[in-house]
Design an enzyme around this catalytic site. Sequence first.
Site, PDB file in Angstrom:
ATOM      1  N   ASP A   1       2.893   4.706   4.974  1.00 40.51           N
ATOM      2  CA  ASP A   1       2.771   4.161   6.322  1.00 40.51           C
ATOM      3  C   ASP A   1       2.746   2.626   6.324  1.00 40.51           C
ATOM      4  O   ASP A   1       2.722   2.012   7.395  1.00 40.51           O
ATOM      5  CB  ASP A   1       1.542   4.724   7.049  1.00 40.51           C
ATOM      6  CG  ASP A   1       0.304   4.784   6.186  1.00 40.51           C
ATOM      7  OD1 ASP A   1       0.356   4.412   4.997  1.00 40.51           O
ATOM      8  OD2 ASP A   1      -0.758   5.196   6.703  1.00 40.51           O
ATOM      9  N   HIS A   2       2.769   2.018   5.145  1.00 38.78           N
ATOM     10  CA  HIS A   2       2.817   0.566   5.013  1.00 38.78           C
ATOM     11  C   HIS A   2       4.183   0.126   4.487  1.00 38.78           C
ATOM     12  O   HIS A   2       4.861   0.880   3.795  1.00 38.78           O
ATOM     13  CB  HIS A   2       1.760   0.061   4.023  1.00 38.78           C
ATOM     14  CG  HIS A   2       0.352   0.278   4.453  1.00 38.78           C
ATOM     15  ND1 HIS A   2      -0.466  -0.732   4.888  1.00 38.78           N
ATOM     16  CD2 HIS A   2      -0.401   1.404   4.481  1.00 38.78           C
ATOM     17  CE1 HIS A   2      -1.663  -0.257   5.163  1.00 38.78           C
ATOM     18  NE2 HIS A   2      -1.644   1.049   4.942  1.00 38.78           N
TER      19      HIS A   2
ATOM     20  N   ASP B   1      -1.428  -6.130   6.207  1.00 42.87           N
ATOM     21  CA  ASP B   1      -1.141  -6.428   4.798  1.00 42.87           C
ATOM     22  C   ASP B   1      -0.800  -7.906   4.694  1.00 42.87           C
ATOM     23  O   ASP B   1       0.153  -8.379   5.325  1.00 42.87           O
ATOM     24  CB  ASP B   1       0.016  -5.567   4.308  1.00 42.87           C
ATOM     25  CG  ASP B   1      -0.276  -4.087   4.462  1.00 42.87           C
ATOM     26  OD1 ASP B   1      -0.841  -3.495   3.528  1.00 42.87           O
ATOM     27  OD2 ASP B   1       0.040  -3.531   5.541  1.00 42.87           O
TER      28      ASP B   1
ATOM     29  N   GLU C   1      -4.001   1.854  -2.885  1.00 44.60           N
ATOM     30  CA  GLU C   1      -4.116   3.290  -2.607  1.00 44.60           C
ATOM     31  C   GLU C   1      -3.288   4.123  -3.590  1.00 44.60           C
ATOM     32  O   GLU C   1      -2.462   4.931  -3.210  1.00 44.60           O
ATOM     33  CB  GLU C   1      -3.733   3.614  -1.158  1.00 44.60           C
ATOM     34  CG  GLU C   1      -4.916   3.572  -0.218  1.00 44.60           C
ATOM     35  CD  GLU C   1      -4.722   4.361   1.061  1.00 44.60           C
ATOM     36  OE1 GLU C   1      -5.294   5.477   1.155  1.00 44.60           O
ATOM     37  OE2 GLU C   1      -4.033   3.873   1.965  1.00 44.60           O
TER      38      GLU C   1
ATOM     39  N   ASN D   1      -6.802  -4.465   6.035  1.00 44.67           N
ATOM     40  CA  ASN D   1      -7.363  -3.673   7.127  1.00 44.67           C
ATOM     41  C   ASN D   1      -7.988  -4.544   8.220  1.00 44.67           C
ATOM     42  O   ASN D   1      -9.004  -4.196   8.825  1.00 44.67           O
ATOM     43  CB  ASN D   1      -8.385  -2.660   6.592  1.00 44.67           C
ATOM     44  CG  ASN D   1      -7.724  -1.381   6.107  1.00 44.67           C
ATOM     45  OD1 ASN D   1      -6.885  -0.806   6.798  1.00 44.67           O
ATOM     46  ND2 ASN D   1      -8.089  -0.934   4.907  1.00 44.67           N
TER      47      ASN D   1
ATOM     48  N   ASP E   1      -3.950  -4.926   1.146  1.00 40.20           N
ATOM     49  CA  ASP E   1      -4.184  -4.291   2.442  1.00 40.20           C
ATOM     50  C   ASP E   1      -5.563  -4.727   2.912  1.00 40.20           C
ATOM     51  O   ASP E   1      -6.572  -4.243   2.422  1.00 40.20           O
ATOM     52  CB  ASP E   1      -4.095  -2.769   2.293  1.00 40.20           C
ATOM     53  CG  ASP E   1      -4.435  -2.030   3.580  1.00 40.20           C
ATOM     54  OD1 ASP E   1      -4.723  -2.694   4.600  1.00 40.20           O
ATOM     55  OD2 ASP E   1      -4.421  -0.787   3.563  1.00 40.20           O
TER      56      ASP E   1
ATOM     57  N   ASN F   1       0.872  -1.167   0.000  1.00 43.52           N
ATOM     58  CA  ASN F   1       0.000   0.000   0.000  1.00 43.52           C
ATOM     59  C   ASN F   1       0.917   1.227   0.000  1.00 43.52           C
ATOM     60  O   ASN F   1       1.567   1.516   0.998  1.00 43.52           O
ATOM     61  CB  ASN F   1      -0.912   0.002   1.232  1.00 43.52           C
ATOM     62  CG  ASN F   1      -1.825   1.217   1.282  1.00 43.52           C
ATOM     63  OD1 ASN F   1      -1.448   2.313   0.896  1.00 43.52           O
ATOM     64  ND2 ASN F   1      -3.039   1.023   1.779  1.00 43.52           N
TER      65      ASN F   1
END
Length: 258
Positions: free
Chosen positions: A249-250, A220, A34, A151, A149, A7
Amino acid sequence: MKIATWNVNSLTARLQHVLDWLTANPVDVLALQELKLTDDKFPFDALREIGYEAAAFGQKTYNGVALLSRSPVADVVRNIEGFADESARVIAGTVDTPGGPLRVVNGYFVNGQEPGSEKFEYKLNWLRGLQNWLRTELAAHPRLVLLGDFNITPEDRDSYDPVGLAETIHHTTVERDHFKALLGLGLHDAFRMFDQPEKSFSWWDYRMLGYQKNRGLRIDHILVSAPLIPQVKSCSIDRVPRKWPKPSDHAPVTVELA
């Protein structure tokens, strides 16, 4: 053969990171989430210059997914068949491998915001739609990888604070039950097929020194179908790009198949 998911939290902002990472880690397939850009702004040429073809499904400002591959991607499907969705969250395609055709399904799963909200209900409906469609995909493509991802933290050990965050978003019992339902289709968590360091995470909040303090989540994932299990050699999280300037941030997650 190596397949990875990442991501990137805006491909426009992180294109050079992707190019640099692929140069250092020339995986065969990279699933991106994303993108936050439309297809007409997707960097096909820049990726082709380093040896990758791409199938993209973009969306302005939000969402967006893509498959980058060293070999052509065939039979591309965008979004979940049979589930009406205005968001660009899923792209699937088939790539040729020495072991035969491999179906790769890349998903940017719904975040859900918070339990009890409309967005959370959307998440649960989306997960049901995904499971129903994947049954058909697995029947047609026994050699299948589902990655992206999600979530969702599948277990307490996938969260830096499982007690304090119990039943909050990404940690609810119902979300974890949906993850188990995906496994129930005949998929297997490649990361958990191997001994892994404690507190292995793939996402860290930008705020409050989240990465520096390892206040992270493993959200992930790479799931492989049963016929692929004998081929799985390793699965790991690459934390290096999270240390780069202005990172996503991933972190990327990679599985290696024999």
